[in-house]
Design an enzyme around this catalytic site. Structure first.
Site, short mmCIF file in Angstrom:
data_model
loop_
_atom_site.label_atom_id
_atom_site.label_comp_id
_atom_site.label_asym_id
_atom_site.label_seq_id
_atom_site.Cartn_x
_atom_site.Cartn_y
_atom_site.Cartn_z
N GLY A 21 -25.77 2.34 2.34
CA GLY A 21 -24.67 3.19 1.16
C GLY A 21 -25.29 2.62 -0.47
O GLY A 21 -25.46 1.41 -0.48
N GLY A 76 -23.69 3.53 -3.07
CA GLY A 76 -22.54 4.27 -4.05
C GLY A 76 -22.37 3.05 -5.30
O GLY A 76 -23.19 2.38 -5.66
N VAL A 133 -20.23 0.53 -5.69
CA VAL A 133 -20.06 -1.03 -5.55
C VAL A 133 -21.74 -1.66 -5.25
O VAL A 133 -22.31 -2.48 -5.84
CB VAL A 133 -19.38 -1.23 -4.38
CG1 VAL A 133 -19.62 -2.64 -3.64
CG2 VAL A 133 -17.99 -1.10 -4.62
N ALA A 134 -22.41 -0.66 -4.31
CA ALA A 134 -23.76 -1.32 -3.84
C ALA A 134 -24.87 -1.16 -5.21
O ALA A 134 -25.49 -2.11 -5.49
CB ALA A 134 -24.43 -0.16 -2.68
N LYS A 137 0.75 -1.12 -0.15
CA LYS A 137 0.00 0.06 0.05
C LYS A 137 0.86 1.23 -0.03
O LYS A 137 1.97 1.35 0.62
CB LYS A 137 -0.97 0.00 1.43
CG LYS A 137 -2.14 0.76 0.99
CD LYS A 137 -3.28 0.16 0.53
CE LYS A 137 -4.29 0.86 0.29
NZ LYS A 137 -5.72 0.06 -0.33
P1 NAD Z 1 -18.79 5.27 -2.93
O1 NAD Z 1 -18.46 6.51 -2.41
O2 NAD Z 1 -19.36 5.11 -4.18
O3 NAD Z 1 -20.02 4.75 -2.19
C1 NAD Z 1 -20.27 4.83 -0.68
C2 NAD Z 1 -21.67 5.40 -0.24
O4 NAD Z 1 -21.76 5.25 1.02
C3 NAD Z 1 -21.74 6.98 -0.78
O5 NAD Z 1 -23.06 7.05 -1.63
C4 NAD Z 1 -22.07 7.46 0.51
O6 NAD Z 1 -22.88 8.74 0.40
C5 NAD Z 1 -22.63 6.54 1.33
N1 NAD Z 1 -22.47 6.64 2.84
C6 NAD Z 1 -21.31 7.19 3.55
N2 NAD Z 1 -21.73 7.11 4.64
C7 NAD Z 1 -22.80 6.67 5.11
C8 NAD Z 1 -23.72 6.21 6.13
N3 NAD Z 1 -23.38 6.58 7.28
N4 NAD Z 1 -24.87 5.61 5.92
C9 NAD Z 1 -25.36 5.40 4.70
N5 NAD Z 1 -24.49 5.71 3.36
C10 NAD Z 1 -23.41 6.30 3.71
O7 NAD Z 1 -17.83 3.76 -2.89
P2 NAD Z 1 -17.67 2.50 -3.22
O8 NAD Z 1 -16.80 2.43 -4.06
O9 NAD Z 1 -18.95 2.12 -3.41
O10 NAD Z 1 -17.30 1.74 -1.92
C11 NAD Z 1 -18.09 1.39 -0.98
C12 NAD Z 1 -17.23 0.59 0.09
O11 NAD Z 1 -16.67 -0.73 -0.53
C13 NAD Z 1 -15.99 1.13 0.80
O12 NAD Z 1 -15.93 0.86 2.11
C14 NAD Z 1 -14.84 0.61 -0.10
O13 NAD Z 1 -13.94 0.80 0.85
C15 NAD Z 1 -15.47 -0.70 -0.36
N6 NAD Z 1 -14.88 -1.28 -1.36
C16 NAD Z 1 -14.97 -0.69 -2.74
C17 NAD Z 1 -14.37 -1.31 -3.68
C18 NAD Z 1 -14.45 -0.93 -5.18
O14 NAD Z 1 -13.95 -1.54 -6.01
N7 NAD Z 1 -14.97 0.48 -5.41
C19 NAD Z 1 -13.46 -2.66 -3.59
C20 NAD Z 1 -13.39 -3.10 -2.37
C21 NAD Z 1 -14.04 -2.32 -1.38
#
Ligand code: NAD
Length: 356
Positions: free
Chosen positions: A180, A182, A184-185, A80
């Protein structure tokens, strides 16, 4: 903090401290373990208050990458990079290219990619100084947005958990509460909707909720998500959300989502186990992202290879559940066992002398 003592205790190989006066670069690169291949992990840009905080984060996150790649059956070690800066203000071409030059000095022992505070476009600057970069945008010949494969992996892992909880891996009619909405979801939701699962989502960002409403999904307030009457709780936002305050509220049979570091502590994994809730260890479920970038190493990006490997998260999750049951340990511990067994097995063949 006694750095060498911590590195020794946790098995870190190398910590690189870099500074470039002209661009203002201050960065730490941690290489945890290269038993399985080059250390790979994103570069985080974060305004750490102290150097110690940055070093601790680099050490912690690089170790987590070793476990994630080991459990996902990838030929990668864990590393990292962290740059001490504010990504909204301090990110410049010079800073990113200076960082790339330092990554290059490691000769391929560390491969970098995106993380919090870095984007594919930033990597294009890093790439001008080193070839040891993965996860570039598709327009730059890379594998592009990792969240697509991460979403698929979460869905596959959820199905394996469903099989354990209900005897069938079908998610049709199951209610999934997503915290959430975002990147991934959203990609996870696409698969769930195709299988006619019922989705209820929450987010703190109104734009994300509007998107959910456009898909016809039910929306609840952030605090209401824990106590929702649902089958699966999917944390897809923040870490630490499974803790002594939230666990008593849960009504689900499965916790399976994409957020990193969902358990506040090991005790929370044990508590879910005691309550008979199947917990999908986060780094098993969200490894689709690293699987995607690995499919770019050494050859042209092959999306079929990435997809096929990501779908294997189902089998890996099944193996984790089987070990947890056999050894009578929480699934979070069983996931570590899968990673450590692979590391130990590959370490043992390193004794064999190769003449060439
Ligand atoms: P993102 O920023 O697109 O989505 C995260 C969402 O969570 C946002 O819409 C944000 O408004 C919401 N959020 C923040 N705090 C909140 C709360 N207290 N209650 C409800 N919603 C809340 O990020 P992402 O890329 O979708 O990643 C989401 C998670 O997955 C993170 O923990 C990230 O580390 C993990 N992750 C992502 C990837 C990837 O490929 N993007 C890979 C491995 C792990």
């Amino acid at each position: 903090m006694d750095i060498l003592e911590r590195m020794g205790a946790e098995g870190h190989e190398q910590l690189v401290v870099v500074s470039d006066k002209s661009s203002g670069l201050k960065a730490i690169i941690a290489i945890h373990d290269t038993t399985l291949g080059p250390a790979c992990g994103g570069t985080r840009i974060w305004p750490y208050k102290t150097e110690q905080e940055a070093i601790q984060d680099a050490l912690r996150l690089s170790r987590a990458m070793t476990y994630k790649s080991a459990a996902a059956d990838l030929p990668l070690g864990g590393g990292k990079g962290v740059i001490i800066a504010d990504s909204h203000k301090d990110k410049t071409e010079a800073l990113l290219r200076a960082y790339g030059r330092f990554v290059d000095t490691l000769g391929g022992r560390y491969l970098t990619t995106t993380d919090v505070g870095t984007t594919g476009r930033d990597l294009e600057y890093v790439k001008q100084e080193t070839k040891h970069v993965v996860g570039l945008p598709t327009t730059a010949g890379g594998s592009g947005d990792t969240s697509i494969m991460t979403g698929l992996g979460i869905y596959m892992g959820m199905k394996a958990c469903a099989k354990e909880a209900w005897g069938s891996d079908s998610l049709t009619g199951k209610t999934v509460a997503m915290q959430g909405f975002g990147k991934v979801a959203t990609h996870t939701a696409h698969h769930l909707m195709k299988e006619d699962a019922k989705l209820v989502v929450t987010d703190v960002f109104e734009g994300a909720l509007d998107r959910a409403r456009e898909f016809g999904l039910a929306v609840v307030k952030p605090d209401a998500i824990y106590g929702l009457d649902c089958d699966i709780f999917a944390p897809c936002a923040l870490g630490g959300v499974i803790n002594p305050e939230t666990i008593p509220q849960l009504k689900c049979k499965v916790v399976a989502g994409g957020a990193n570091n969902q358990l506040l502590s090991d005790a929370d994994g044990a508590e879910l186990d005691r309550l008979g809730i199947v917990y999908a260890p986060d780094y098993i479920l969200n490894s689709g992202g690293i699987i995607n970038v690995e499919a770019e190493i050494g050859s042209e990006y092959n999306p079929d290879r990435a997809r096929e490997k990501t779908e294997r998260i189902y089998e890996i999750m099944e193996r984790v559940i089987a070990i947890a049951k056999r050894e009578e340990i929480p699934t979070a511990k069983a996931a570590d066992r899968v990673a450590e067994d692979r590391l130990n097995a590959v370490r043992s063949i390193r004794r064999v002398y190769r003449a060439s």
